[in-house]
Enzyme design. Structure first.
Site, PDB file in Angstrom:
ATOM      1  N   HIS A  46       6.278 -29.803  -5.702  1.00 55.23           N
ATOM      2  CA  HIS A  46       7.594 -29.411  -5.202  1.00 55.23           C
ATOM      3  C   HIS A  46       8.697 -30.215  -5.882  1.00 55.23           C
ATOM      4  O   HIS A  46       9.757 -29.674  -6.228  1.00 55.23           O
ATOM      5  CB  HIS A  46       7.617 -29.624  -3.691  1.00 55.23           C
ATOM      6  CG  HIS A  46       8.937 -29.375  -3.050  1.00 55.23           C
ATOM      7  ND1 HIS A  46       9.739 -30.387  -2.585  1.00 55.23           N
ATOM      8  CD2 HIS A  46       9.616 -28.224  -2.816  1.00 55.23           C
ATOM      9  CE1 HIS A  46      10.834 -29.886  -2.064  1.00 55.23           C
ATOM     10  NE2 HIS A  46      10.795 -28.584  -2.198  1.00 55.23           N
ATOM     11  N   GLU A  49       9.330 -28.816  -9.275  1.00 55.69           N
ATOM     12  CA  GLU A  49      10.096 -27.559  -9.178  1.00 55.69           C
ATOM     13  C   GLU A  49      11.593 -27.848  -9.133  1.00 55.69           C
ATOM     14  O   GLU A  49      12.389 -27.199  -9.822  1.00 55.69           O
ATOM     15  CB  GLU A  49       9.656 -26.804  -7.933  1.00 55.69           C
ATOM     16  CG  GLU A  49      10.465 -25.546  -7.630  1.00 55.69           C
ATOM     17  CD  GLU A  49      10.744 -25.390  -6.158  1.00 55.69           C
ATOM     18  OE1 GLU A  49      11.937 -25.266  -5.792  1.00 55.69           O
ATOM     19  OE2 GLU A  49       9.784 -25.385  -5.364  1.00 55.69           O
ATOM     20  N   HIS A  50      11.996 -28.848  -8.351  1.00 63.87           N
ATOM     21  CA  HIS A  50      13.415 -29.225  -8.290  1.00 63.87           C
ATOM     22  C   HIS A  50      13.911 -29.700  -9.650  1.00 63.87           C
ATOM     23  O   HIS A  50      15.015 -29.341 -10.086  1.00 63.87           O
ATOM     24  CB  HIS A  50      13.596 -30.356  -7.275  1.00 63.87           C
ATOM     25  CG  HIS A  50      13.714 -29.898  -5.856  1.00 63.87           C
ATOM     26  ND1 HIS A  50      14.766 -30.238  -5.051  1.00 63.87           N
ATOM     27  CD2 HIS A  50      12.903 -29.132  -5.093  1.00 63.87           C
ATOM     28  CE1 HIS A  50      14.607 -29.709  -3.852  1.00 63.87           C
ATOM     29  NE2 HIS A  50      13.470 -29.024  -3.854  1.00 63.87           N
ATOM     30  N   GLU A 127      15.681 -32.448   2.520  1.00 68.84           N
ATOM     31  CA  GLU A 127      14.971 -31.194   2.755  1.00 68.84           C
ATOM     32  C   GLU A 127      13.847 -31.397   3.769  1.00 68.84           C
ATOM     33  O   GLU A 127      13.647 -30.569   4.667  1.00 68.84           O
ATOM     34  CB  GLU A 127      14.412 -30.650   1.435  1.00 68.84           C
ATOM     35  CG  GLU A 127      13.774 -29.275   1.569  1.00 68.84           C
ATOM     36  CD  GLU A 127      13.301 -28.701   0.243  1.00 68.84           C
ATOM     37  OE1 GLU A 127      12.683 -27.612   0.265  1.00 68.84           O
ATOM     38  OE2 GLU A 127      13.545 -29.333  -0.814  1.00 68.84           O
TER      39      GLU A 127
END
Length: 420
Positions: A46, A49-50, A127
């Site tokens: 994740h 991905e950012h 997040e």
């Protein structure tokens, strides 16, 4: 219909042309997610991905990337799951060149600047905070932790706040280099595509790495013991999940299971919605969903319950499950479930982004990428007996797990309710 071919670097390409749209979607799937991570790298998929949106050699920062895409009105994003990561750009057809250029540039040439990486740690922690403050989302993570235990499937996709703070940049990039390779990647272009689309895809992605994929995840061989897990939170509404083990992606029983979940809680006319919400007024929402992975999967029934009546809601839900196992389903229910799943599927394929997502996930996890007609035919073949057999295999009280987010601390109370 679609065509498929492989690039020299072994990346798979699927082209799905549509004449009835002016839009085109480019979506790239990489077969890596949180279940591939060890504990020190939990959240790395994740995190990466950012970072793909944080700048390349040609587009040095986030602002450059977003401004270029915003200037053509494109939709763009990415998502990470437990077993795959995907990036996409959806734009009008005349901007296909830019979409391919941008995604290939991000995936091949991202800088992963150390200062940007450290700055993004704070973004990801916020997040995580956002999801922890959202009980409807949090209960899904609590349930999967209860079902899959300390295995990678039981961990949070985004990782932990402590892990994100301490995650090592070098280790992250080594992890990326192991999985962001051609043999582990599928590129889909769906929508209004030009005649030279194959040449365009080849030219932009020919420099994508071609080395052998790194270490695979450790296959899941079982589940944690059944039971109840509570996440204490001062909420006015209780969010709960009752779930149980099911099957992996390739299991032939999944079509029957999907129809079973629709009959149970897939629509506003489903058994659980009518009984728990409409007749008893115990909840605001209630739904059932099927969640397969490789080797294993689960069926989850999730609901938002009046906190003062949760002791009524849990037995009412399990009673409906027992009733279905005991009495089976009707021909009318089977017909409605099939028409519902076909209708939703056909509507979803009106959108080039949905087409790309559907084809890409098939390419990653299925032995064959099916057409829409073949997929509809699969559901048409499912019989009442098949659904009832699956119900008997899956809806077993001893296999039930319960996760609750709400103002509670007494596990024994809920264990009694779950076991009836």
């Amino acid at each position: 219909m679609f065509t498929s071919f492989n690039l020299k670097n072994s990346a798979r390409v699927i082209i799905a042309p549509r004449k009835d749209t002016q839009a085109v979607t480019v979506m790239v799937f990489v077969k890596v997610g949180s279940r591939y991570e060890g504990v020190p790298l939990n959240g790395a998929s994740h995190f990466l991905e950012h970072l793909m949106f944080k700048g390349t050699k040609r587009r040095p920062d986030t602002q450059t990337i977003s401004r270029e895409l915003d200037s053509i009105g494109a939709e763009f994003n990415a998502f990470t799951s437990k077993d795959h990561t995907a990036y996409y750009i959806k734009a009008s057809k005349q901007h296909l060149d830019l979409a391919l250029d941008m995604l290939s540039d991000m995936l091949i040439n991202s800088k992963f600047d150390a200062k940007e990486l450290d700055r993004e740690r704070g973004v990801i922690i916020e997040e995580i905070n956002m999801y922890e403050d959202n009980p409807m989302a949090l209960v899904e993570d609590v349930f999967e932790k209860q079902l899959y235990g300390s295995t990678p499937l039981g961990r949070n996709i985004a990782g932990t706040k402590q892990g994100i703070v301490s995650m090592n940049r070098k280790a992250m990039l080594q992890y990326k280099d192991s999985y962001y390779v051609g043999s582990n990647t599928t590129i889909i272009v769906s929508g209004s595509v030009p005649k030279n689309v194959r040449r365009l895809i080849t030219s932009y992605f020919q420099k994508y790495p071609s080395k052998r994929v790194g270490k695979r995840f450790v296959p899941q061989t079982g589940f944690a013991k059944p039971g109840v897990v509570l996440r204490q939170k001062a909420t006015e509404q209780v969010h709960l999940t009752i779930g149980m083990p099911t099957f992996g992606y390739l299991d032939k029983r999944n079509d029957a299971l999907a129809l079973l979940s629709i009959i149970l809680g897939g629509t506003m006319s489903s058994r659980l919605f009518i009984e728990i919400r409409e007749r008893r007024g115990l909840c605001y929402y209630i739904r059932a969903s099927v969640n397969p992975y490789e080797q294993v999967g689960h069926l989850a029934i999730q609901a938002g319950i009046d906190k003062n009546r949760v002791d009524q809601a849990i037995p009412a839900i399990t009673s409906e499950l027992a009733k279905l196992v005991r009495n089976g389903i009707t021909a009318e229910e089977l017909h409605r479930a099939k028409e519902y799943i076909k209708g939703k599927f056909i509507l979803s394929l009106e959108d080039s982004e949905n087409v790309a997502g559907w084809l890409g996930k098939q390419a990653l996890f299925q032995r064959k990428v099916k057409t829409d007609r073949e997929r509809i035919a699969d559901f048409e073949k499912v019989t009442r007996r098949a659904i009832e057999n699956v119900a008997r295999q899956v809806l077993r009280p001893r296999a039930y797990r319960l996760a609750i987010v709400g103002p509670y601390t007494d596990h024994k109370q809920f264990t009694r309710l779950l076991q009836g």
